[in-house]
Design a protein around this motif. Structure first.
Motif, PDB file in Angstrom:
ATOM      1  N   SER A 179      23.578 -44.639  -0.366  1.00 52.26           N
ATOM      2  CA  SER A 179      24.023 -45.750  -1.188  1.00 52.26           C
ATOM      3  C   SER A 179      24.005 -45.359  -2.656  1.00 52.26           C
ATOM      4  N   ARG A 180      24.779 -46.090  -3.443  1.00 53.47           N
ATOM      5  CA  ARG A 180      24.787 -45.961  -4.902  1.00 53.47           C
ATOM      6  C   ARG A 180      24.734 -47.353  -5.504  1.00 53.47           C
ATOM      7  N   THR A 181      24.009 -47.478  -6.623  1.00 54.18           N
ATOM      8  CA  THR A 181      23.836 -48.755  -7.298  1.00 54.18           C
ATOM      9  C   THR A 181      24.494 -48.712  -8.672  1.00 54.18           C
ATOM     10  N   TYR A 182      25.111 -49.825  -9.056  1.00 52.63           N
ATOM     11  CA  TYR A 182      25.805 -49.940 -10.338  1.00 52.63           C
ATOM     12  C   TYR A 182      25.357 -51.229 -11.023  1.00 52.63           C
ATOM     13  N   ASP A 183      24.986 -51.097 -12.294  1.00 53.01           N
ATOM     14  CA  ASP A 183      24.493 -52.233 -13.068  1.00 53.01           C
ATOM     15  C   ASP A 183      25.338 -52.399 -14.328  1.00 53.01           C
ATOM     16  N   LEU A 184      25.883 -53.592 -14.521  1.00 49.48           N
ATOM     17  CA  LEU A 184      26.690 -53.897 -15.700  1.00 49.48           C
ATOM     18  C   LEU A 184      26.243 -55.229 -16.291  1.00 49.48           C
ATOM     19  N   GLU A 185      26.479 -55.383 -17.582  1.00 49.34           N
ATOM     20  CA  GLU A 185      26.130 -56.617 -18.280  1.00 49.34           C
ATOM     21  C   GLU A 185      27.220 -56.942 -19.279  1.00 49.34           C
ATOM     22  N   ILE A 186      27.623 -58.199 -19.302  1.00 53.74           N
ATOM     23  CA  ILE A 186      28.578 -58.703 -20.282  1.00 53.74           C
ATOM     24  C   ILE A 186      27.863 -59.768 -21.092  1.00 53.74           C
ATOM     25  N   GLU A 187      27.875 -59.642 -22.411  1.00 55.17           N
ATOM     26  CA  GLU A 187      27.197 -60.606 -23.269  1.00 55.17           C
ATOM     27  C   GLU A 187      28.137 -61.076 -24.369  1.00 55.17           C
ATOM     28  N   VAL A 188      28.169 -62.373 -24.595  1.00 55.98           N
ATOM     29  CA  VAL A 188      28.930 -62.953 -25.694  1.00 55.98           C
ATOM     30  C   VAL A 188      28.020 -63.049 -26.911  1.00 55.98           C
ATOM     31  N   LEU A 189      28.518 -62.575 -28.053  1.00 62.01           N
ATOM     32  CA  LEU A 189      27.740 -62.546 -29.284  1.00 62.01           C
ATOM     33  C   LEU A 189      28.420 -63.388 -30.356  1.00 62.01           C
ATOM     34  N   THR A 190      27.636 -64.242 -31.010  1.00 60.48           N
ATOM     35  CA  THR A 190      28.148 -65.028 -32.130  1.00 60.48           C
ATOM     36  C   THR A 190      27.239 -64.937 -33.351  1.00 60.48           C
ATOM     37  N   ASP A 191      26.024 -64.455 -33.165  1.00 61.45           N
ATOM     38  CA  ASP A 191      25.092 -64.301 -34.276  1.00 61.45           C
ATOM     39  C   ASP A 191      25.496 -63.092 -35.112  1.00 61.45           C
ATOM     40  N   GLU A 192      25.584 -63.288 -36.427  1.00 63.90           N
ATOM     41  CA  GLU A 192      26.092 -62.233 -37.310  1.00 63.90           C
ATOM     42  C   GLU A 192      25.267 -60.959 -37.227  1.00 63.90           C
ATOM     43  N   ALA A 193      23.939 -61.096 -37.201  1.00 60.77           N
ATOM     44  CA  ALA A 193      23.079 -59.917 -37.142  1.00 60.77           C
ATOM     45  C   ALA A 193      23.284 -59.148 -35.848  1.00 60.77           C
ATOM     46  N   ARG A 194      23.415 -59.860 -34.743  1.00 55.66           N
ATOM     47  CA  ARG A 194      23.609 -59.191 -33.449  1.00 55.66           C
ATOM     48  C   ARG A 194      24.992 -58.559 -33.360  1.00 55.66           C
ATOM     49  N   ILE A 195      25.999 -59.218 -33.938  1.00 57.87           N
ATOM     50  CA  ILE A 195      27.333 -58.619 -33.969  1.00 57.87           C
ATOM     51  C   ILE A 195      27.310 -57.330 -34.780  1.00 57.87           C
ATOM     52  N   ASN A 196      26.621 -57.340 -35.920  1.00 50.88           N
ATOM     53  CA  ASN A 196      26.528 -56.132 -36.748  1.00 50.88           C
ATOM     54  C   ASN A 196      25.827 -55.005 -35.998  1.00 50.88           C
ATOM     55  N   ASP A 197      24.765 -55.325 -35.257  1.00 51.10           N
ATOM     56  CA  ASP A 197      24.084 -54.302 -34.443  1.00 51.10           C
ATOM     57  C   ASP A 197      25.052 -53.719 -33.414  1.00 51.10           C
ATOM     58  N   PHE A 198      25.825 -54.591 -32.781  1.00 54.48           N
ATOM     59  CA  PHE A 198      26.807 -54.155 -31.792  1.00 54.48           C
ATOM     60  C   PHE A 198      27.842 -53.220 -32.423  1.00 54.48           C
ATOM     61  N   LEU A 199      28.365 -53.592 -33.597  1.00 55.21           N
ATOM     62  CA  LEU A 199      29.374 -52.784 -34.249  1.00 55.21           C
ATOM     63  C   LEU A 199      28.797 -51.477 -34.787  1.00 55.21           C
ATOM     64  N   ASN A 200      27.580 -51.517 -35.294  1.00 55.24           N
ATOM     65  CA  ASN A 200      26.972 -50.317 -35.870  1.00 55.24           C
ATOM     66  C   ASN A 200      26.525 -49.302 -34.829  1.00 55.24           C
ATOM     67  N   ASN A 201      26.346 -49.773 -33.610  1.00 52.94           N
ATOM     68  CA  ASN A 201      25.943 -48.866 -32.537  1.00 52.94           C
ATOM     69  C   ASN A 201      27.116 -48.468 -31.657  1.00 52.94           C
ATOM     70  N   LYS A 202      28.330 -48.781 -32.124  1.00 56.05           N
ATOM     71  CA  LYS A 202      29.506 -48.498 -31.308  1.00 56.05           C
ATOM     72  C   LYS A 202      29.751 -47.007 -31.157  1.00 56.05           C
ATOM     73  N   TYR A 244      35.616 -57.381 -30.756  1.00 56.25           N
ATOM     74  CA  TYR A 244      35.121 -58.277 -31.803  1.00 56.25           C
ATOM     75  C   TYR A 244      36.298 -58.871 -32.545  1.00 56.25           C
ATOM     76  N   ASN A 245      36.374 -60.208 -32.540  1.00 59.83           N
ATOM     77  CA  ASN A 245      37.399 -60.926 -33.282  1.00 59.83           C
ATOM     78  C   ASN A 245      36.722 -61.577 -34.480  1.00 59.83           C
ATOM     79  N   SER A 246      36.945 -61.015 -35.673  1.00 58.50           N
ATOM     80  CA  SER A 246      36.274 -61.506 -36.877  1.00 58.50           C
ATOM     81  C   SER A 246      36.762 -62.898 -37.264  1.00 58.50           C
ATOM     82  N   GLN A 247      37.996 -63.241 -36.916  1.00 58.91           N
ATOM     83  CA  GLN A 247      38.515 -64.566 -37.250  1.00 58.91           C
ATOM     84  C   GLN A 247      37.792 -65.664 -36.474  1.00 58.91           C
ATOM     85  N   LEU A 248      37.339 -65.333 -35.280  1.00 60.79           N
ATOM     86  CA  LEU A 248      36.606 -66.299 -34.456  1.00 60.79           C
ATOM     87  C   LEU A 248      35.102 -66.120 -34.559  1.00 60.79           C
TER      88      LEU A 248
END
Length: 352
Positions: A329-352, A267-271
């Motif tokens: 076999s083995r399966t692997y699932d990954l997700e990358i999401e870009v966040l810019t909404d303040e509420a969603r960023i706060n959820d991301f940081l609070n659940n770190k 998370y880059n707070s300046q951006l």
């Protein structure tokens, strides 16, 4: 993406986004197949089809998310599997896949000789399908699927089937991998997702987000960053001591939420810009945080894996080396999401 804003105003879905394949025609990457994927909401990224469908450049609006090496994209070199040859063609990029039988430094033992981080990232994909979005028909999903084979006569013979997908209007990359043993004997299996983040997302003061019990890489007593009392969860200024091969890393027993999902990121707070990386603890129990703050080589790596990058020999000695039986076999699932909404960023940081 609000349908009302573009209804009756476009005739070609590419005006919103989609997948465009191409071949590079200049510089070190000449002749290499790629696919540009545009989500239509600011996130766009380059999949290198000839390098295990790894992801090189990645941008959100004007901001680069990934670190790129001096070389950038190069053609695959299948015989760069001895010693540290892997570094010679390491383009960085948002994702470089390591494995499929070994992740870690060069080593040799009774089971053979293995170069740094294995062979898979130097292997081209056979593209099976490309599904474009069709927003006029209400179909916003897009995906590209390919097979990458790490094989030789008398084994091992492993197949990676990779699907990279997303939806128009969502700043998200989804990766689903299936690794299958096509051999007639058991095969060792190690896999590590080498995500490489760079400026401007990574900068002085950027929050480095992860949770879990950690140790400095293989218990290094002189680790200058990952030690008690030091704030290793913030981006550093460029460091003279990281010139050349200077670096530090931590191995993290990643903490999962109640659904078994692990989340890490930056998370880059300046951006006002965050990137969340999510994966399943049952599939990828380990996370490595690599920090290399060299001048002109300014990188933070977050690397989910089946094991820390300790090598096949040490994983075997610790009784932590996975073996895939014939046909398993083995399966692997990954997700990358870009966040810019303040509420969603706060959820991301609070659940770190």
């Amino acid at each position: 993406m609000d349908h009302a804003t573009w209804k009756d105003k476009i005739c070609n879905p590419a005006q919103l986004g989609g997948i465009e394949t191409a071949v590079l025609d200049n510089g070190p990457g000449r002749g290499t197949r790629i696919a540009w994927i545009n989500t239509g909401i600011g996130l766009r990224y380059k999949v290198v089809l000839d390098r295990a469908m790894d992801i090189a450049d990645a941008f959100y609006n004007q901001h680069s998310l990934a670190w790129l090496s001096h070389l950038g994209v190069t053609p695959p070199q299948p015989f760069s599997d001895k010693g540290t040859d892997w570094i010679r063609t390491f383009g960085g990029g948002l994702l470089t896949t390591c494995g499929l039988t070994h992740v870690g430094g060069p080593e040799a033992d009774a089971y053979g000789e293995r170069g740094l981080h294995g062979q898979i990232s130097n292997t081209p994909a056979e593209i099976e399908s490309i599904m474009q979005p069709d927003p006029l028909a209400g179909k916003m999903e897009m995906r590209i699927t390919g097979k990458i084979r790490q094989t030789q006569l008398f084994g091992p013979n492993l197949e990676l089937r990779r699907t990279i997908s997303g939806k128009l209007g969502q700043a998200t990359i989804r990766i689903q991998d299936e690794v299958v043993n096509r051999s007639n004997t058991p095969v060792p299996h190690m896999l590590l997702y080498h995500f490489n983040f760079g400026w401007p997302l990574v900068d002085e003061g950027t929050d480095i987000v992860w949770q879990g019990k950690w140790t400095s890489r293989e218990g290094e007593p002189n680790n200058r960053i990952f030690r008690e009392g030091n704030n290793f969860r913030k981006g550093s200024a460029p460091l003279d001591e990281h010139s050349g091969g200077g670096e530090e890393a931590a191995f993290i027993d990643a903490a999962a939420d109640s659904s078994g999902q692990c989340t890490c990121g930056l998370y880059n707070s300046q951006l006002n810009l965050a990137v969340a990386l999510r994966f399943q603890k049952a599939q990828l129990p380990w996370l490595t945080n690599w920090q290399h703050w060299g001048k002109g080589e300014y990188i933070t790596g977050l690397e989910p894996g089946t094991n820390p990058p300790i090598g096949q020999a040490k994983a075997r000695a610790q009784n932590n080396l996975i073996h895939l039986e014939p046909g398993e076999s083995r399966t692997y699932d990954l997700e990358i999401e870009v966040l810019t909404d303040e509420a969603r960023i706060n959820d991301f940081l609070n659940n770190k």
